[in-house]
Design a protein around this motif. Structure first.
Motif, PDB file in Angstrom:
ATOM      1  N   VAL A  30       0.810  -1.212   0.000  1.00 32.47           N
ATOM      2  CA  VAL A  30       0.000   0.000   0.000  1.00 32.47           C
ATOM      3  C   VAL A  30       0.846   1.266   0.000  1.00 32.47           C
ATOM      4  O   VAL A  30       0.342   2.362  -0.241  1.00 32.47           O
ATOM      5  CB  VAL A  30      -0.969   0.037   1.204  1.00 32.47           C
ATOM      6  N   ALA A  31       2.156   1.138   0.286  1.00 28.45           N
ATOM      7  CA  ALA A  31       3.025   2.308   0.285  1.00 28.45           C
ATOM      8  C   ALA A  31       4.479   1.875   0.224  1.00 28.45           C
ATOM      9  O   ALA A  31       4.837   0.786   0.677  1.00 28.45           O
ATOM     10  CB  ALA A  31       2.795   3.156   1.535  1.00 28.45           C
ATOM     11  N   GLU A  32       5.311   2.754  -0.348  1.00 20.69           N
ATOM     12  CA  GLU A  32       6.753   2.582  -0.340  1.00 20.69           C
ATOM     13  C   GLU A  32       7.376   3.823   0.279  1.00 20.69           C
ATOM     14  O   GLU A  32       6.836   4.921   0.166  1.00 20.69           O
ATOM     15  CB  GLU A  32       7.295   2.393  -1.762  1.00 20.69           C
ATOM     16  N   ALA A  33       8.513   3.636   0.939  1.00 22.23           N
ATOM     17  CA  ALA A  33       9.229   4.757   1.546  1.00 22.23           C
ATOM     18  C   ALA A  33      10.713   4.616   1.259  1.00 22.23           C
ATOM     19  O   ALA A  33      11.260   3.516   1.352  1.00 22.23           O
ATOM     20  CB  ALA A  33       8.985   4.810   3.051  1.00 22.23           C
ATOM     21  N   ALA A  34      11.359   5.742   0.914  1.00 21.69           N
ATOM     22  CA  ALA A  34      12.772   5.725   0.565  1.00 21.69           C
ATOM     23  C   ALA A  34      13.672   6.099   1.731  1.00 21.69           C
ATOM     24  O   ALA A  34      14.890   6.016   1.624  1.00 21.69           O
ATOM     25  CB  ALA A  34      13.029   6.672  -0.605  1.00 21.69           C
ATOM     26  N   ASP A  35      13.084   6.540   2.842  1.00 20.53           N
ATOM     27  CA  ASP A  35      13.882   6.829   4.034  1.00 20.53           C
ATOM     28  C   ASP A  35      13.023   6.638   5.275  1.00 20.53           C
ATOM     29  O   ASP A  35      11.811   6.408   5.187  1.00 20.53           O
ATOM     30  CB  ASP A  35      14.492   8.227   3.976  1.00 20.53           C
ATOM     31  N   GLY A  36      13.663   6.763   6.434  1.00 20.58           N
ATOM     32  CA  GLY A  36      12.972   6.469   7.680  1.00 20.58           C
ATOM     33  C   GLY A  36      11.858   7.432   8.009  1.00 20.58           C
ATOM     34  O   GLY A  36      10.814   7.023   8.536  1.00 20.58           O
ATOM     35  N   VAL A  37      12.050   8.712   7.719  1.00 22.79           N
ATOM     36  CA  VAL A  37      10.998   9.690   8.003  1.00 22.79           C
ATOM     37  C   VAL A  37       9.762   9.401   7.165  1.00 22.79           C
ATOM     38  O   VAL A  37       8.631   9.414   7.669  1.00 22.79           O
ATOM     39  CB  VAL A  37      11.515  11.121   7.763  1.00 22.79           C
ATOM     40  N   GLU A  38       9.960   9.131   5.878  1.00 23.84           N
ATOM     41  CA  GLU A  38       8.832   8.775   5.005  1.00 23.84           C
ATOM     42  C   GLU A  38       8.133   7.523   5.530  1.00 23.84           C
ATOM     43  O   GLU A  38       6.898   7.429   5.493  1.00 23.84           O
ATOM     44  CB  GLU A  38       9.322   8.528   3.578  1.00 23.84           C
ATOM     45  N   ALA A  39       8.917   6.567   5.996  1.00 23.29           N
ATOM     46  CA  ALA A  39       8.338   5.316   6.489  1.00 23.29           C
ATOM     47  C   ALA A  39       7.423   5.556   7.680  1.00 23.29           C
ATOM     48  O   ALA A  39       6.299   5.038   7.740  1.00 23.29           O
ATOM     49  CB  ALA A  39       9.447   4.331   6.858  1.00 23.29           C
ATOM     50  N   VAL A  40       7.889   6.343   8.648  1.00 25.58           N
ATOM     51  CA  VAL A  40       7.096   6.609   9.844  1.00 25.58           C
ATOM     52  C   VAL A  40       5.831   7.380   9.485  1.00 25.58           C
ATOM     53  O   VAL A  40       4.726   7.052   9.947  1.00 25.58           O
ATOM     54  CB  VAL A  40       7.930   7.396  10.879  1.00 25.58           C
ATOM     55  N   GLU A  41       5.968   8.405   8.633  1.00 20.66           N
ATOM     56  CA  GLU A  41       4.804   9.213   8.249  1.00 20.66           C
ATOM     57  C   GLU A  41       3.777   8.374   7.508  1.00 20.66           C
ATOM     58  O   GLU A  41       2.569   8.450   7.798  1.00 20.66           O
ATOM     59  CB  GLU A  41       5.255  10.395   7.388  1.00 20.66           C
ATOM     60  N   ALA A  42       4.223   7.560   6.556  1.00 17.04           N
ATOM     61  CA  ALA A  42       3.294   6.728   5.785  1.00 17.04           C
ATOM     62  C   ALA A  42       2.640   5.669   6.665  1.00 17.04           C
ATOM     63  O   ALA A  42       1.438   5.397   6.546  1.00 17.04           O
ATOM     64  CB  ALA A  42       4.032   6.067   4.620  1.00 17.04           C
ATOM     65  N   ALA A  43       3.410   5.078   7.560  1.00 17.11           N
ATOM     66  CA  ALA A  43       2.865   4.036   8.432  1.00 17.11           C
ATOM     67  C   ALA A  43       1.808   4.607   9.373  1.00 17.11           C
ATOM     68  O   ALA A  43       0.751   3.986   9.585  1.00 17.11           O
ATOM     69  CB  ALA A  43       3.983   3.378   9.233  1.00 17.11           C
ATOM     70  N   ARG A  44       2.074   5.765   9.934  1.00 12.42           N
ATOM     71  CA  ARG A  44       1.103   6.374  10.845  1.00 12.42           C
ATOM     72  C   ARG A  44      -0.152   6.823  10.106  1.00 12.42           C
ATOM     73  O   ARG A  44      -1.248   6.789  10.663  1.00 12.42           O
ATOM     74  CB  ARG A  44       1.756   7.557  11.562  1.00 12.42           C
ATOM     75  N   ARG A  45       0.008   7.236   8.869  1.00  9.14           N
ATOM     76  CA  ARG A  45      -1.141   7.699   8.086  1.00  9.14           C
ATOM     77  C   ARG A  45      -2.000   6.542   7.581  1.00  9.14           C
ATOM     78  O   ARG A  45      -3.226   6.582   7.653  1.00  9.14           O
ATOM     79  CB  ARG A  45      -0.655   8.544   6.907  1.00  9.14           C
ATOM     80  N   LEU A  46      -1.346   5.486   7.086  1.00  6.20           N
ATOM     81  CA  LEU A  46      -2.067   4.406   6.413  1.00  6.20           C
ATOM     82  C   LEU A  46      -2.367   3.211   7.312  1.00  6.20           C
ATOM     83  O   LEU A  46      -3.221   2.400   6.986  1.00  6.20           O
ATOM     84  CB  LEU A  46      -1.261   3.932   5.199  1.00  6.20           C
TER      85      LEU A  46
END
Length: 214
Positions: free
Chosen positions: A31-47
């Protein structure tokens, strides 16, 4: 029911490969990809994906910090994180374990183990690559010699704990001990309650740290 997965890795080629492997299974979708840790945390908390597949080494925030922020002690509604690692990064995996990770998979472990790790995490279980289990947890034992506190577990619970610490699945532990899978699961629940641990990954680390293993 489809299991929703987030993939976090700083290399586009790795992310694409992980996506292809995950989506080759009919019950999984990215459902989402992240290229760094900040993107990962933001996407995980959102989705709020069912499982987060997180690389150890990423820019801005590494996988250890991502794991702690998403699954660590004190997180109100923790997500399920599976850490992807390599042999030469084994020393970091223990930090991820303490941060709340429920699985460890080597990047060269193969598609079947990756899919099994995601499915296990979604089911509330945990999977550690056997190579990581033995290499990492033996290292922990060597790093803490002489630690052998009183064992609060029964004889059968100790046997189940040792099986888990060797990377055995519930079915494999049941076969080795000549008991049912449901009995293994019952023992695991009792073991976690006695030790104050959250999952079989922490149980495995406890066994190696506290001298239960050869």
């Amino acid at each position: 029911m489809t299991v929703r997965v987030l993939v976090a890795d700083d290399q586009a080629m790795i992310r694409n490969g992980l996506r292809r492997i995950i989506e080759s299974h009919p019950g999984l979708t990215v459902v989402a990809e992240a290229a760094d840790g900040v993107e990962a945390v933001e996407a995980a908390r959102r989705l709020r994906p069912d499982v987060c597949l997180v690389d150890i080494r990423m820019p801005r925030l590494d996988g250890l910090e991502v794991t702690r922020l998403l699954a660590g002690p004190g997180v109100a509604d923790p997500l399920r994180v599976v850490v992807v690692t390599t042999f030469d990064l084994d020393e970091y995996v223990y930090g991820a374990l303490r941060g709340g990770a429920v699985g460890f998979v080597l990047k060269d472990a193969g598609p079947a183990l990756l899919i099994e790790a995601v499915l296990s995490a979604h089911a509330g279980d945990a999977l550690i690559s056997p190579a990581v289990t033995l290499r990492l947890l033996r290292h922990l034992t060597a790093a803490a010699p002489g630690r052998a506190p009183a064992n609060p577990l029964s004889e059968r619970e100790t046997e189940v704990t040792r099986a888990v610490a060797r990377g055995r699945t519930n079915q494999e532990a049941a076969d080795e001990l000549f008991i049912s899978v449901s009995t293994v699961k019952g023992h695991m629940s009792a073991i976690q309650a006695k030790l104050g641990l959250r999952n079989r990954v922490e149980v495995a680390a406890w066994a190696w740290e506290h001298g239960l293993m050869d």
